[in-house]
Scaffold this active site. Sequence first.
Site, PDB file in Angstrom:
ATOM      1  N   PHE A 118       0.840  -1.675   0.302  1.00  0.00           N
ATOM      2  CA  PHE A 118       0.022   0.204  -0.202  1.00  0.00           C
ATOM      3  C   PHE A 118       0.840   1.093   0.020  1.00  0.00           C
ATOM      4  O   PHE A 118       1.007   2.023  -1.146  1.00  0.00           O
ATOM      5  CB  PHE A 118      -1.307  -0.238   1.360  1.00  0.00           C
ATOM      6  N   ILE A 126      13.134 -10.124   1.371  1.00  0.00           N
ATOM      7  CA  ILE A 126      14.386  -9.745   2.194  1.00  0.00           C
ATOM      8  C   ILE A 126      15.322 -10.258   3.329  1.00  0.00           C
ATOM      9  O   ILE A 126      16.585  -9.725   2.873  1.00  0.00           O
ATOM     10  CB  ILE A 126      13.718  -8.103   3.113  1.00  0.00           C
ATOM     11  N   TYR A 145       4.727  -6.530  17.415  1.00  0.00           N
ATOM     12  CA  TYR A 145       4.275  -5.197  15.810  1.00  0.00           C
ATOM     13  C   TYR A 145       5.946  -4.635  17.230  1.00  0.00           C
ATOM     14  O   TYR A 145       6.023  -4.069  16.000  1.00  0.00           O
ATOM     15  CB  TYR A 145       4.082  -5.701  16.099  1.00  0.00           C
ATOM     16  N   ASN A 179      -2.041   6.498  11.562  1.00  0.00           N
ATOM     17  CA  ASN A 179      -3.042   5.648  11.227  1.00  0.00           C
ATOM     18  C   ASN A 179      -2.906   6.380   9.651  1.00  0.00           C
ATOM     19  O   ASN A 179      -3.296   7.206   9.429  1.00  0.00           O
ATOM     20  CB  ASN A 179      -4.440   5.479  11.681  1.00  0.00           C
ATOM     21  N   VAL A 208      -9.000   0.980  10.105  1.00  0.00           N
ATOM     22  CA  VAL A 208     -10.297   0.644   9.616  1.00  0.00           C
ATOM     23  C   VAL A 208     -10.774   2.143   8.908  1.00  0.00           C
ATOM     24  O   VAL A 208     -12.025   1.212   8.208  1.00  0.00           O
ATOM     25  CB  VAL A 208     -10.890   1.862  11.365  1.00  0.00           C
ATOM     26  N   ARG A 232      -7.967   8.843  16.327  1.00  0.00           N
ATOM     27  CA  ARG A 232      -7.180   8.288  15.825  1.00  0.00           C
ATOM     28  C   ARG A 232      -6.695   9.437  15.470  1.00  0.00           C
ATOM     29  O   ARG A 232      -7.443  10.489  14.334  1.00  0.00           O
ATOM     30  CB  ARG A 232      -7.032   7.553  14.538  1.00  0.00           C
ATOM     31  N   GLY A 246      -6.869  -4.223  24.294  1.00  0.00           N
ATOM     32  CA  GLY A 246      -5.965  -4.157  23.929  1.00  0.00           C
ATOM     33  C   GLY A 246      -6.120  -2.700  22.832  1.00  0.00           C
ATOM     34  O   GLY A 246      -4.697  -1.994  22.787  1.00  0.00           O
TER      35      GLY A 246
HETATM   36  P1  NAD Z   1       1.814  -3.717   3.373  1.00  0.00           P
HETATM   37  O1  NAD Z   1       1.197  -5.092   3.918  1.00  0.00           O
HETATM   38  O2  NAD Z   1       1.132  -2.938   1.920  1.00  0.00           O
HETATM   39  O3  NAD Z   1       3.032  -3.702   2.805  1.00  0.00           O
HETATM   40  C1  NAD Z   1       4.012  -4.049   3.090  1.00  0.00           C
HETATM   41  C2  NAD Z   1       4.554  -4.779   1.961  1.00  0.00           C
HETATM   42  O4  NAD Z   1       5.798  -5.664   1.971  1.00  0.00           O
HETATM   43  C3  NAD Z   1       3.746  -6.283   1.154  1.00  0.00           C
HETATM   44  O5  NAD Z   1       3.807  -5.437   0.090  1.00  0.00           O
HETATM   45  C4  NAD Z   1       4.346  -7.449   1.476  1.00  0.00           C
HETATM   46  O6  NAD Z   1       4.141  -8.410   0.582  1.00  0.00           O
HETATM   47  C5  NAD Z   1       6.024  -6.801   1.893  1.00  0.00           C
HETATM   48  N1  NAD Z   1       6.774  -8.387   2.861  1.00  0.00           N
HETATM   49  C6  NAD Z   1       6.150  -8.352   3.895  1.00  0.00           C
HETATM   50  N2  NAD Z   1       7.579  -9.302   4.311  1.00  0.00           N
HETATM   51  C7  NAD Z   1       8.778  -9.187   3.172  1.00  0.00           C
HETATM   52  C8  NAD Z   1       9.311 -10.298   3.262  1.00  0.00           C
HETATM   53  N3  NAD Z   1       9.784 -10.596   3.922  1.00  0.00           N
HETATM   54  N4  NAD Z   1      10.654  -9.614   1.849  1.00  0.00           N
HETATM   55  C9  NAD Z   1       9.701  -8.990   1.370  1.00  0.00           C
HETATM   56  N5  NAD Z   1       8.629  -7.612   1.277  1.00  0.00           N
HETATM   57  C10 NAD Z   1       8.045  -8.072   2.038  1.00  0.00           C
HETATM   58  O7  NAD Z   1       1.399  -2.667   4.580  1.00  0.00           O
HETATM   59  P2  NAD Z   1       1.506  -1.353   4.846  1.00  0.00           P
HETATM   60  O8  NAD Z   1       0.526  -0.435   5.485  1.00  0.00           O
HETATM   61  O9  NAD Z   1       1.848  -0.889   2.983  1.00  0.00           O
HETATM   62  O10 NAD Z   1       2.717  -1.334   5.426  1.00  0.00           O
HETATM   63  C11 NAD Z   1       4.182  -0.031   5.125  1.00  0.00           C
HETATM   64  C12 NAD Z   1       4.879   0.032   6.206  1.00  0.00           C
HETATM   65  O11 NAD Z   1       4.197   0.768   6.937  1.00  0.00           O
HETATM   66  C13 NAD Z   1       5.422  -1.330   7.302  1.00  0.00           C
HETATM   67  O12 NAD Z   1       6.753  -1.730   7.961  1.00  0.00           O
HETATM   68  C14 NAD Z   1       4.520  -1.113   8.113  1.00  0.00           C
HETATM   69  O13 NAD Z   1       4.567  -1.871   9.652  1.00  0.00           O
HETATM   70  C15 NAD Z   1       4.414   0.171   8.414  1.00  0.00           C
HETATM   71  N6  NAD Z   1       3.279   1.022   9.366  1.00  0.00           N
HETATM   72  C16 NAD Z   1       1.766   1.297   8.614  1.00  0.00           C
HETATM   73  C17 NAD Z   1       1.299   2.189   9.173  1.00  0.00           C
HETATM   74  C18 NAD Z   1      -0.347   1.825   8.456  1.00  0.00           C
HETATM   75  O14 NAD Z   1      -1.021   2.141   8.772  1.00  0.00           O
HETATM   76  N7  NAD Z   1      -0.552   1.383   6.996  1.00  0.00           N
HETATM   77  C19 NAD Z   1       0.819   2.456  10.162  1.00  0.00           C
HETATM   78  C20 NAD Z   1       2.396   2.472  10.924  1.00  0.00           C
HETATM   79  C21 NAD Z   1       3.185   1.921  10.312  1.00  0.00           C
HETATM   80  C1  UD1 Z   2      -3.340   1.158  14.765  1.00  0.00           C
HETATM   81  C2  UD1 Z   2      -2.573  -0.538  13.747  1.00  0.00           C
HETATM   82  C3  UD1 Z   2      -1.593  -1.022  14.124  1.00  0.00           C
HETATM   83  C4  UD1 Z   2      -0.326  -0.158  15.368  1.00  0.00           C
HETATM   84  C5  UD1 Z   2      -1.975   0.355  15.991  1.00  0.00           C
HETATM   85  C6  UD1 Z   2      -0.983   1.384  17.364  1.00  0.00           C
HETATM   86  C7  UD1 Z   2      -3.583  -0.831  11.212  1.00  0.00           C
HETATM   87  C8  UD1 Z   2      -4.165  -1.227  10.356  1.00  0.00           C
HETATM   88  N1  UD1 Z   2      -3.240  -1.181  12.633  1.00  0.00           N
HETATM   89  O1  UD1 Z   2      -4.282  -0.090  15.053  1.00  0.00           O
HETATM   90  O2  UD1 Z   2      -0.557  -1.714  13.406  1.00  0.00           O
HETATM   91  O3  UD1 Z   2      -0.042  -1.540  16.311  1.00  0.00           O
HETATM   92  O4  UD1 Z   2      -2.060   1.327  14.437  1.00  0.00           O
HETATM   93  O5  UD1 Z   2      -1.875   1.935  17.852  1.00  0.00           O
HETATM   94  O6  UD1 Z   2      -3.335   0.647  10.805  1.00  0.00           O
HETATM   95  N2  UD1 Z   2     -12.387  -0.491  14.090  1.00  0.00           N
HETATM   96  C9  UD1 Z   2     -13.925  -0.126  14.533  1.00  0.00           C
HETATM   97  N3  UD1 Z   2     -14.434  -1.028  13.439  1.00  0.00           N
HETATM   98  C10 UD1 Z   2     -13.408  -1.792  12.459  1.00  0.00           C
HETATM   99  C11 UD1 Z   2     -11.832  -1.451  12.580  1.00  0.00           C
HETATM  100  C12 UD1 Z   2     -11.017  -0.750  13.705  1.00  0.00           C
HETATM  101  O7  UD1 Z   2     -14.666   0.691  15.225  1.00  0.00           O
HETATM  102  O8  UD1 Z   2     -13.921  -2.461  11.331  1.00  0.00           O
HETATM  103  C13 UD1 Z   2     -12.127   0.736  15.356  1.00  0.00           C
HETATM  104  C14 UD1 Z   2     -10.465  -0.381  16.034  1.00  0.00           C
HETATM  105  O9  UD1 Z   2     -11.121  -0.644  17.017  1.00  0.00           O
HETATM  106  C15 UD1 Z   2      -9.789   1.131  16.813  1.00  0.00           C
HETATM  107  C16 UD1 Z   2     -10.333   1.553  15.320  1.00  0.00           C
HETATM  108  O10 UD1 Z   2     -10.934   1.554  15.113  1.00  0.00           O
HETATM  109  O11 UD1 Z   2     -10.105   2.230  17.892  1.00  0.00           O
HETATM  110  C17 UD1 Z   2      -8.670   2.102  14.636  1.00  0.00           C
HETATM  111  O12 UD1 Z   2      -8.210   0.401  14.555  1.00  0.00           O
HETATM  112  P1  UD1 Z   2      -7.228   0.199  13.700  1.00  0.00           P
HETATM  113  O13 UD1 Z   2      -7.326   1.023  12.039  1.00  0.00           O
HETATM  114  O14 UD1 Z   2      -6.878  -1.411  13.171  1.00  0.00           O
HETATM  115  O15 UD1 Z   2      -6.229   0.637  14.316  1.00  0.00           O
HETATM  116  P2  UD1 Z   2      -5.480   1.023  14.662  1.00  0.00           P
HETATM  117  O16 UD1 Z   2      -5.977  -0.376  16.694  1.00  0.00           O
HETATM  118  O17 UD1 Z   2      -4.783   2.261  15.586  1.00  0.00           O
END
Ligand code: NAD
Ligand code: UD1
Length: 316
Positions: A14, A58, A145, A174, A189, A213, A274
């Site tokens: 993403f 990786i 994590y 988020n 969410v 959030r 949690g």
């Molecule tokens: P995502 O799952 O879309 O992207 C992660 C990518 O890493 C995927 O394309 C997956 O195929 C690849 N991947 C996983 N394991 C691998 C491996 N061993 N070797 C090679 N490729 C591998 O998730 P994202 O939301 O785009 O997350 C990107 C980064 O941002 C992550 O490090 C995640 O922890 C961090 N992050 C995301 C959020 C969020 O809200 N989406 C919040 C905080 C941190």
């Molecule tokens: C996010 C991250 C998580 C990280 C955390 C740190 C994602 C998906 N998760 O969790 O990796 O550890 O921040 O703070 O980005 N909710 C609903 N209905 C739903 C889904 C979610 O009510 O169908 C609520 C959840 O209970 C929560 C809020 O929406 O209160 C946000 O949820 P979510 O998007 O999963 O993110 P985080 O819990 O903040």
Amino acid sequence: MAYEQALVTGGAGFIGSHLVEALLGKGCGVNVIDDLSTGHLRNLARVKEHIAFFQGDIRDPERLAEAARGCDVVFHQAAVVSVPKTVKDPMESAQVNDLGTLRVLETARESGVRKAVLASSCAVYGDDPQLPKRETLPPRPKSPYAVHKLVGEFYARLYTDLYGLDTTCLRYFNVYGPRQDPFSPYSGVISIFMERAVRGEPPTIYGDGMQYRDFVFVEDVVQANLLAAEAETAAGKVYNVGTGAFVHIADVWKALCERMSLHSEPDFAPPREGDVRESVADVHRAREELGFEAQVSFAAGLDETLKWYKKHASAP
Ligand code: NAD
Ligand code: UD1
């Protein structure tokens, strides 16, 4: 720091795929390594002719070295991103998130990369009640994590101090936007609510919906990465990447209903175990030291994201 060739680990994901597009837009060459475990080639469909894609893990030193050859900057996004997955199998996620991250740093050092920008997470703050979350707060990780992300931060700092590799870690809050996968019970969410809204079905809100959030649009996260890569004074440091504002979960659904002219009351379920009730970033350090300020309002980001989900309703 000027750079010409970038490696994006997790570039089919993403956030990674948006970063790839932005780098190409700046005229930078891009290599991607991704094992497609949670990412998809379709995320790179628009740019596939213009990048070098290395399907691989990786943790595979040869494949990673091949992907990093000739690169001067690495953006490390690849990770096991599901918190519950890391709770269920912390050994496996440590292999990818701890050792994999160490491997990325080591490969960067060996191949003459000058800068590494690492994706960290606000998860490192855990349930610390202090708000907004400031980088100086002692970390209180509540999941494998979160520990993985902290381990990555410590290694990054060590590589700066010990080997002179310029590293910067970004604690994303988020993140939301086009291409976020809604089809896991642990998806963000906004992606889940988008999918529900497009189908005209009610979502489930865990708790009373008054938890909040700091939602940051994916394009802003990309900008933070680009700024971190160029910053001269960010070596060995961590930065929050958020907006500094917050939105209640119930209001996310309300905003979607307004946009879709839906009259749908959500289902309510008990709070998730949690669950953090309140989370918002202190954005001062990133603003002052990186010049980063989120530009996309929640309303504009939601419009943009909704447009994408409507178009890709059945195959995001
Ligand atoms: P995502 O799952 O879309 O992207 C992660 C990518 O890493 C995927 O394309 C997956 O195929 C690849 N991947 C996983 N394991 C691998 C491996 N061993 N070797 C090679 N490729 C591998 O998730 P994202 O939301 O785009 O997350 C990107 C980064 O941002 C992550 O490090 C995640 O922890 C961090 N992050 C995301 C959020 C969020 O809200 N989406 C919040 C905080 C941190
Ligand atoms: C996010 C991250 C998580 C990280 C955390 C740190 C994602 C998906 N998760 O969790 O990796 O550890 O921040 O703070 O980005 N909710 C609903 N209905 C739903 C889904 C979610 O009510 O169908 C609520 C959840 O209970 C929560 C809020 O929406 O209160 C946000 O949820 P979510 O998007 O999963 O993110 P985080 O819990 O903040």
